[in-house]
Design a protein around this motif. Structure first.
Motif, PDB file in Angstrom:
ATOM      1  N   GLY A   1      -1.457 -11.848  18.652  1.00 26.68           N
ATOM      2  CA  GLY A   1      -2.460 -11.534  19.491  1.00 26.68           C
ATOM      3  C   GLY A   1      -1.744 -10.413  20.635  1.00 26.68           C
ATOM      4  N   HIS A   2      -2.382  -9.502  21.121  1.00 34.73           N
ATOM      5  CA  HIS A   2      -2.118  -8.637  22.108  1.00 34.73           C
ATOM      6  C   HIS A   2      -2.003  -9.438  23.504  1.00 34.73           C
ATOM      7  N   VAL A   3      -1.072  -9.354  23.984  1.00 33.15           N
ATOM      8  CA  VAL A   3      -1.261 -10.160  25.551  1.00 33.15           C
ATOM      9  C   VAL A   3      -2.429  -9.707  26.096  1.00 33.15           C
ATOM     10  N   ASN A   4      -3.021 -10.705  26.593  1.00 36.89           N
ATOM     11  CA  ASN A   4      -4.229 -10.628  27.341  1.00 36.89           C
ATOM     12  C   ASN A   4      -4.236 -10.814  28.878  1.00 36.89           C
ATOM     13  N   PHE A   5      -3.053 -10.944  29.390  1.00 38.47           N
ATOM     14  CA  PHE A   5      -3.194 -11.264  30.893  1.00 38.47           C
ATOM     15  C   PHE A   5      -2.051 -10.278  31.423  1.00 38.47           C
ATOM     16  N   GLY A   6      -2.280  -9.924  32.645  1.00 39.17           N
ATOM     17  CA  GLY A   6      -1.124  -9.182  33.640  1.00 39.17           C
ATOM     18  C   GLY A   6      -0.927  -7.723  33.153  1.00 39.17           C
ATOM     19  N   LYS A   7       0.098  -7.053  33.558  1.00 40.89           N
ATOM     20  CA  LYS A   7       0.276  -5.862  33.434  1.00 40.89           C
ATOM     21  C   LYS A   7       0.985  -5.544  31.939  1.00 40.89           C
ATOM     22  N   GLU A   8       1.409  -6.756  31.381  1.00 37.83           N
ATOM     23  CA  GLU A   8       1.843  -6.765  29.770  1.00 37.83           C
ATOM     24  C   GLU A   8       0.796  -6.583  29.015  1.00 37.83           C
ATOM     25  N   ILE A   9      -0.633  -6.444  29.309  1.00 39.07           N
ATOM     26  CA  ILE A   9      -1.763  -5.909  28.338  1.00 39.07           C
ATOM     27  C   ILE A   9      -1.402  -4.804  27.542  1.00 39.07           C
ATOM     28  N   HIS A  10      -0.686  -3.879  27.916  1.00 39.95           N
ATOM     29  CA  HIS A  10      -0.011  -2.589  27.388  1.00 39.95           C
ATOM     30  C   HIS A  10       1.028  -3.100  26.223  1.00 39.95           C
ATOM     31  N   ASP A  11       0.422  -3.725  25.280  1.00 42.02           N
ATOM     32  CA  ASP A  11       1.037  -4.540  24.312  1.00 42.02           C
ATOM     33  C   ASP A  11       1.080  -3.768  23.015  1.00 42.02           C
ATOM     34  N   ARG A  12       1.855  -3.030  22.641  1.00 46.25           N
ATOM     35  CA  ARG A  12       1.946  -2.366  21.352  1.00 46.25           C
ATOM     36  C   ARG A  12       2.839  -3.264  20.447  1.00 46.25           C
ATOM     37  N   LYS A  13       2.232  -2.961  19.153  1.00 46.67           N
ATOM     38  CA  LYS A  13       2.963  -3.857  18.098  1.00 46.67           C
ATOM     39  C   LYS A  13       3.777  -3.068  17.187  1.00 46.67           C
ATOM     40  N   GLY A  14       4.713  -3.930  16.457  1.00 47.79           N
ATOM     41  CA  GLY A  14       5.617  -3.466  15.612  1.00 47.79           C
ATOM     42  C   GLY A  14       6.958  -3.073  16.150  1.00 47.79           C
ATOM     43  N   ILE A  15       7.620  -2.083  15.557  1.00 44.14           N
ATOM     44  CA  ILE A  15       8.887  -1.531  16.242  1.00 44.14           C
ATOM     45  C   ILE A  15       8.754  -0.548  17.045  1.00 44.14           C
ATOM     46  N   MET A  16       9.203  -0.779  18.334  1.00 37.95           N
ATOM     47  CA  MET A  16       9.245   0.237  19.175  1.00 37.95           C
ATOM     48  C   MET A  16      10.791   0.746  19.564  1.00 37.95           C
ATOM     49  N   GLY A  17      11.042   1.953  19.791  1.00 37.47           N
ATOM     50  CA  GLY A  17      12.418   2.169  20.345  1.00 37.47           C
ATOM     51  C   GLY A  17      13.459   2.598  19.127  1.00 37.47           C
ATOM     52  N   LYS A  18      14.769   2.687  19.502  1.00 35.04           N
ATOM     53  CA  LYS A  18      15.658   2.972  18.404  1.00 35.04           C
ATOM     54  C   LYS A  18      16.092   1.555  17.774  1.00 35.04           C
ATOM     55  N   VAL A  19      16.576   2.053  16.513  1.00 35.42           N
ATOM     56  CA  VAL A  19      17.071   1.286  15.394  1.00 35.42           C
ATOM     57  C   VAL A  19      18.520   1.635  15.200  1.00 35.42           C
TER      58      VAL A  19
ATOM     59  N   PRO B   1       0.791  -1.287  -0.301  1.00 35.25           N
ATOM     60  CA  PRO B   1      -0.057   0.180   0.006  1.00 35.25           C
ATOM     61  C   PRO B   1       0.918   1.248  -0.061  1.00 35.25           C
ATOM     62  N   ALA B   2       0.260   2.392   0.002  1.00 39.53           N
ATOM     63  CA  ALA B   2       0.745   3.692   0.031  1.00 39.53           C
ATOM     64  C   ALA B   2       1.749   3.753   1.115  1.00 39.53           C
ATOM     65  N   ALA B   3       2.890   4.394   1.293  1.00 43.95           N
ATOM     66  CA  ALA B   3       3.761   4.502   2.260  1.00 43.95           C
ATOM     67  C   ALA B   3       3.497   5.646   3.162  1.00 43.95           C
ATOM     68  N   ILE B   4       3.567   5.629   4.443  1.00 39.33           N
ATOM     69  CA  ILE B   4       3.516   6.724   5.396  1.00 39.33           C
ATOM     70  C   ILE B   4       4.816   6.992   5.712  1.00 39.33           C
ATOM     71  N   PRO B   5       5.214   8.393   5.374  1.00 38.97           N
ATOM     72  CA  PRO B   5       6.751   8.741   5.734  1.00 38.97           C
ATOM     73  C   PRO B   5       6.768   9.198   7.248  1.00 38.97           C
ATOM     74  N   ASP B   6       7.839   8.737   7.885  1.00 36.21           N
ATOM     75  CA  ASP B   6       8.206   8.920   9.320  1.00 36.21           C
ATOM     76  C   ASP B   6       9.744   9.210   9.596  1.00 36.21           C
ATOM     77  N   ALA B   7       9.843  10.054  10.455  1.00 33.58           N
ATOM     78  CA  ALA B   7      11.341  10.364  10.773  1.00 33.58           C
ATOM     79  C   ALA B   7      12.066   9.140  11.693  1.00 33.58           C
ATOM     80  N   GLN B   8      11.015   8.127  12.282  1.00 33.20           N
ATOM     81  CA  GLN B   8      11.557   7.193  12.994  1.00 33.20           C
ATOM     82  C   GLN B   8      10.287   6.290  12.930  1.00 33.20           C
ATOM     83  N   PRO B   9      10.757   4.799  13.133  1.00 28.24           N
ATOM     84  CA  PRO B   9       9.481   3.723  13.035  1.00 28.24           C
ATOM     85  C   PRO B   9       8.869   4.021  14.448  1.00 28.24           C
TER      86      PRO B   9
END
Length: 777
Positions: free
Chosen positions: A466-484, A382-390
Motif C-alpha cells: 500500500g501507498h503510505v497513508n499518513f504524514g508527508k510520506e504520502i508522496h510514496d511512489r512505487k518501484g525503483i527510484m534513483g540510480k542502479v 506482458p510486453a516490455a516497455i523499453p526505457d533508458a533507466q528504470p
C-alpha cells in the motif's frame, strides 16, 4: 441562537427525492448551537460509529448498520476513498461496492443519520490515504497543498461527490447532517488558507450543511479556521482532549471526531487489542458530559484486494481491519459490543429506544484442498516497455501490483548491486536464479552478485504494497527510484543500457492471460497457483494461509486480500456472498513459494500469530556505540501529557539521532514515547520517509505492541514502550533513529504517552552524528 450561522442546515423533507420508503417523513432542521447540537431545535448528542462501506460486502451493509443501531448509535460516519471512486483519472465509479448513495439510503432506512467524510484525503489505513495514485505521475506535485494541479483535481472530485450525494444532505431531505473538510490536516501542515480553499470548494460544489474539521489533541491549532466547526480526535483521556479543544474553540458543542476502541495491525507486529475497561470509562465520560463522538471503528471490516495502506515511515497494514472494534471483522458481537450497548442504554435521548441486534451471518469450515495448477511469473510476462533507466511504477501508468525491471549486465567479477530506492520489496534474479531480496523496512538496498563469465540477465521483480497513508510520506511512489549501480573492486558505476520494464498490474486482464500448467509445483520462483473446491452451501469462512508465503489471493474473481506468513494475520476473511454452490475458483500469487499448496476454510480467524522466523530480510539488532561521542544536549522534559518542542541553539548535522533516556518522572523503570519528530532549521517537521530504527534497547512485544517504530509513525494513539510484561529493564534506555542521509536538525518534538500512564521521560541526552550503532553481521 446559532453559534455558527454559516454552518446551519435548513429545514427540508427528510425523504424528498431520496427513498420511497420514507416518502411521508416530517421536516427536520440541524444546526450547531452555542452549547449543543440541535435537531429540530432540540438537543442532539451524536452517538456515532465509523463504518466504511468499502470494507464491507455490499450485501452485508444493512446487517452492519442494524448492528450499529442495536449498539445504541444514532449516526454512522461514512468515509469516501477518492481512489476507489476514481481509480483512473476522469472515470468515476459509484456502482456495486462503491455505491455510497445506496449506503446512505440504507442508513436512513435503519434510522441512522450520516456524517460524511469526503476527503479529498482520508488516511484510514487505506492505500495512499484515499488519494489516487495517478496524482503521483506529476513529478513535483505537492499533495494536500495549494498546488494548482492538486487543487484542480480535488475540486473536480468534490463536485462529483456533491453531484452524487448532495441530494442526500439533510437540507434536501436526506440523512447527511454534516460533512468534514479534509482530515487531520493539523498533523500534516499549518496552511489555514489551504483549508479555506478546501472549504470553499465544498461550498461551491453545493454542500449547504455544517462543515467541520477534525484534528488530534496536539494539532488542533494548525491550519485552524473559525468558519469550520472543530472537533478533536483521541484514543483516551477525553478530559485533556476537550480542554485542548476549548482552548481553540471557547464556545460550541464538544465533539470527538475519532475515538479509538482498538487499533489497526501492521505486518510483522503484534495484533492489537483495545483496553475495554478504559475505553468504556472514557466513553462514559463523554456520554455524561453530553459530548458527541464517533467511535473509530464501530466495525472495521476488511481492506479487501490491495487497498490496505502503510503506516509511516513504512509499515504495511494487514488486510484485516478488525480493529478490535465492538463489531468484529466478520460482523460478530461479544463482550465489547454488549457492554457498549448497556452503557448507551443509560444515555438515550427522549423518544429513543434500543433495538435488538440481527442474527449473525452463518459461518462454515471448508475441507482442505490442493491447488494443482501453476503459472510462473517469468513465463507469463506482458510486453516490455523499453526505457533508458528504470522509473517508478506510476510513471508507467500503474497504481498497484508488481513490476519487473530487466537489463543485460556485461561479464565481470564479483560485485555489489546498489539500488538507491526500492519501494517496496525487490527480488533480484541473475539468469533466472534468485540472488536476494531488498527490503524497504530496513533500507536494505544492496546485494552481492557473483562473478559473471559472460553477459548475464538481471531481473528485479518489485512488489508494491500500500501507498503510505499518513504524514508527508504520502508522496510514496512505487518501484525503483534513483540510480542502479554496480560496485566492483571498490569502483562504482551506474548500470547502463536499455532496460525492459514490464508492469504486472495484477488485474483481471492479467489473470485471464495466464497460461496454466499442471505438475509445476517443484519449479522454483514466484508464480500464480490455481485450484477449485466444491460447495453444497455457502457461508462466511476464513481461508487458512499458514502454509503460504507472501502475495495476493483471489476467489471467484474477487481480489480478497494480501497474505504474508510472518503474521499476525494468518487467515483471509471470505464472505459467503462471494461464494457459490458448486465449483469455486481460487488463485494465489505467491512470491516466496508455499510450504504446501493447500487451502482450507476455518470457522474462526487467526489474527494474532506472529512468525518472525519466516521474515526474509529483516536487519538484525546492532550494537550501541555511544562511547566517545559527545552529547549535543543534556536536559529534562517537563511532566505532563503536553507535546514538548526543543530547539537547538544552532542546527546540528548527522545521519543518526540518538536519544538517551536517563530517568522517568515517576521513578519507575519504564520509558514510552507516543511520537518523536525532528525539526529542520526553520522549525518544520522533517520527513520520515527514509527513517529506520537503528537501535532500541528494549521494546514491549508480548503484552502489547510497544514496537520502537511506533515512536516515528506519526500516530500518537500508539507508542513505543520499554519491556514490562516478562522483564522490566531499568534506565538508561536508548533509541537511535537512522535518518537515511546526512540531515540538518534544528530541534525535535516529543509527544508523551496519553493519559496518566507510566513511561514519562524526565532526564535525557541527545546525540546527533553518525556511527552510533555498529551493525551486526
Amino acid at each position: 441562537m446559532n453559534l455558527f450561522p454559516s454552518l446551519v442546515a435548513g429545514a427540508a423533507l427528510l425523504a424528498a427525492g431520496v427513498s420511497p420508503v420514507l416518502a411521508q417523513a416530517p421536516k427536520h432542521t440541524f444546526e450547531i448551537g452555542e452549547t449543543e447540537l440541535l435537531l429540530d431545535g432540540k438537543l442532539m448528542q451524536i452517538r456515532c460509529g465509523e463504518l466504511h462501506f468499502a470494507r464491507v460486502p455490499k450485501e452485508y451493509w444493512r446487517h452492519r448498520l442494524q448492528l450499529c443501531k442495536a449498539m445504541g448509535l444514532n449516526t454512522v460516519c461514512a468515509y469516501l476513498f477518492w481512489n476507489l471512486h476514481e481509480f483512473e483519472q476522469g472515470k468515476f465509479n459509484w456502482e456495486g461496492q462503491a455505491d455510497a448513495a445506496e449506503f446512505c439510503r440504507l442508513a436512513q432506512e435503519e434510522g441512522l443519520w450520516v456524517l460524511l467524510r469526503p476527503g479529498p484525503y482520508a488516511c484510514a489505513e487505506w492505500d495512499g490515504g484515499g488519494l489516487p495514485w495517478w496524482l503521483l505521475k506529476k513529478p513535483d506535485i505537492a499533495l494536500r497543498s495549494r498546488d494548482p494541479d492538486f487543487m484542480a483535481a480535488s475540486r473536480a472530485w468534490l463536485a462529483e461527490v456533491s453531484r452524487v450525494l448532495g441530494p442526500l444532505q439533510v437540507t434536501k431531505g436526506g440523512p447527511i447532517l454534516m460533512a468534514q473538510v479534509e482530515n487531520e490536516y493539523g498533523f500534516y501542515g499549518t496552511d489555514a488558507e489551504y483549508m479555506g480553499q478546501m472549504r470553499q470548494a465544498m461550498l461551491d460544489a453545493g454542500f449547504d450543511i455544517p462543515l467541520f474539521a477534525c484534528n488530534p489533541t496536539g494539532n488542533l491549532n494548525n491550519g485552524r479556521r473559525d468558519d469550520l466547526f472543530n472537533v478533536v480526535n483521541f484514543g483516551s483521556d477525553p478530559a485533556t482532549g476537550f480542554k485542548k479543544l476549548r482552548e481553540i474553540q471557547p464556545k460550541g458543542p464538544l465533539m470527538c471526531g475519532e475515538f479509538y476502541p482498538g487499533w489497526f495491525d501492521t505486518w510483522g507486529a503484534p495484533h492489537h487489542l483495545g483496553k475495554t475497561d478504559q475505553y468504556l470509562k472514557d466513553l462514559g465520560y463523554m456520554l455524561d458530559a453530553g459530548a458527541s463522538f464517533s467511535i473509530y471503528m464501530a466495525h472495521g471490516g476488511t481492506s479487501f484486494g490491495m487497498w490496505a495502506g502503510a503506516d509511516r515511515p513504512f509499515k504495511p497494514d494487514t488486510s484485516s481491519y478488525d480493529y478490535d472494534a465492538p463489531i468484529s471483522e466478520a460482523g460478530w458481537i461479544g463482550d465489547k459490543f454488549e457492554r457498549t450497548r448497556d452503557l448507551m442504554a443509560k444515555h438515550l435521548l427522549p423518544g429513543e429506544k434500543l433495538v435488538d441486534p440481527p442474527q449473525p451471518m452463518p459461518v462454515m469450515a471448508i475441507p482442505s484442498f490442493k491447488l494443482k495448477e501453476t503459472a510462473a511469473i517469468f513465463e507469463n510476462l506482458p510486453a516490455a516497455i523499453p526505457d533508458a533507466q528504470p522509473r517508478h511504477m506510476e510513471a508507467y501508468d500503474q497504481g498497484h501490483g508488481c513490476i519487473i525491471y530487466s537489463i543485460e549486465l556485461p561479464a565481470g567479477p564479483f560485485s555489489t548491486l546498489e539500488l538507491e530506492q526500492v519501494h517496496d520489496f525487490g527480488w533480484v534474479f541473475l539468469n533466472g536464479k534468485e540472488i536476494g531480496v531488498t527490503d524497504r523496512r530496513s533500507r536494505r538496498f544492496k546485494l552481492d552478485l557473483p562473478d559473471r563469465k559472460q553477459p548475464a540477465r538481471l531481473d528485479i521483480l518489485v512488489e508494491a504494497m500500500g501507498h503510505v497513508n499518513f504524514g508527508k510520506e504520502i508522496h510514496d511512489r512505487k518501484g525503483i527510484m534513483g540510480k542502479v549501480k554496480l560496485v566492483t573492486l571498490g569502483k562504482e558505476a551506474e548500470v547502463e543500457g536499455e532496460w525492459s520494464v514490464r508492469p504486472l498490474k495484477l488485474d483481471a486482464p492479467l489473470l485471464s492471460s495466464l497460461k496454466w500448467k499442471t505438475g509445476g509445483e517443484a519449479a522454483s520462483g514466484p508464480k500464480f497457483w490455481r485450484g477449485t473446491f466444491q460447495l453444497g452451501k455457502t457461508a462466511d469462512t476464513f481461508l487458512d494461509l499458514r502454509t503460504w508465503g507472501k502475495g495476493v489471493i483471489w476467489v471467484n474473481g474477487h481480489c480478497l486480500a494480501r497474505h504474508w506468513n510472518i503474521g499476525p494475520t494468518q487467515t483471509a476473511y471470505l464472505p459467503g456472498v462471494w461464494l457459490k454452490e458448486g465449483e469455486n475458483e481460487v488463485i494465489i500469487l505467491d512470491l516466496l513459494g508455499p510450504e504446501k499448496p493447500v487451502l482450507a476454510g476455518l470457522e474462526k480467524p487467526i489474527l494474532d500469530q506472529l512468525r518472525p522466523e519466516l521474515d526474509f530480510a529483516r536487519k538484525k539488532k546492532g550494537e550501541l556505540v555511544l562511547k566517545g561521542h559527545k552529547p549535543a544536549l543534556e536536559a529534562a522534559f517537563s511532566p505532563g501529557p503536553d507535546v514538548q518542542e526543543v530547539k537547538f541553539p544552532q542546527p546540528l548535522e548527522g545521519s543518526q539521532f540518538a536519544l538517551e533516556m536517563l530517568s522517568a518522572h515517576d521513578g519507575k523503570p519504564f520509558a514510552a514515547i507516543a511520537e518523536f519528530d525532528l525539526l529542520d532549521p526553520e522549525g518544520k517537521s522533517i520527513s520520515h520517509a527514509s527513517w529506520t530504527i537503528a537501535y532500541v534497547d528494549s521494546e514491549e512485544l508480548a503484552g502489547e505492541d510497544g514496537s520502537a517504530s511506533n515512536a516515528i509513525n506519526g500516530q500518537t494513539a500508539d507508542f513505543w514502550h520499554s519491556e514490562w510484561k516478562e522483564i522490566q529493564p531499568g534506565y538508561p534506555h536508548h533509541l537511535v533513529i537512522d535518518l537515511g542521509a546526512n540531515t540538518k536538525v534544528g530541534g525535535f518534538r516529543y509527544t508523551p504517552r496519553a493519559g496518566n500512564n507510566p513511561g514519562r521521560i524526565k532526564d535525557y541526552r541527545v546525540f546527533v552524528g553518525s556511527g552510533f550503532v555498529k551493525e551486526s553481521k
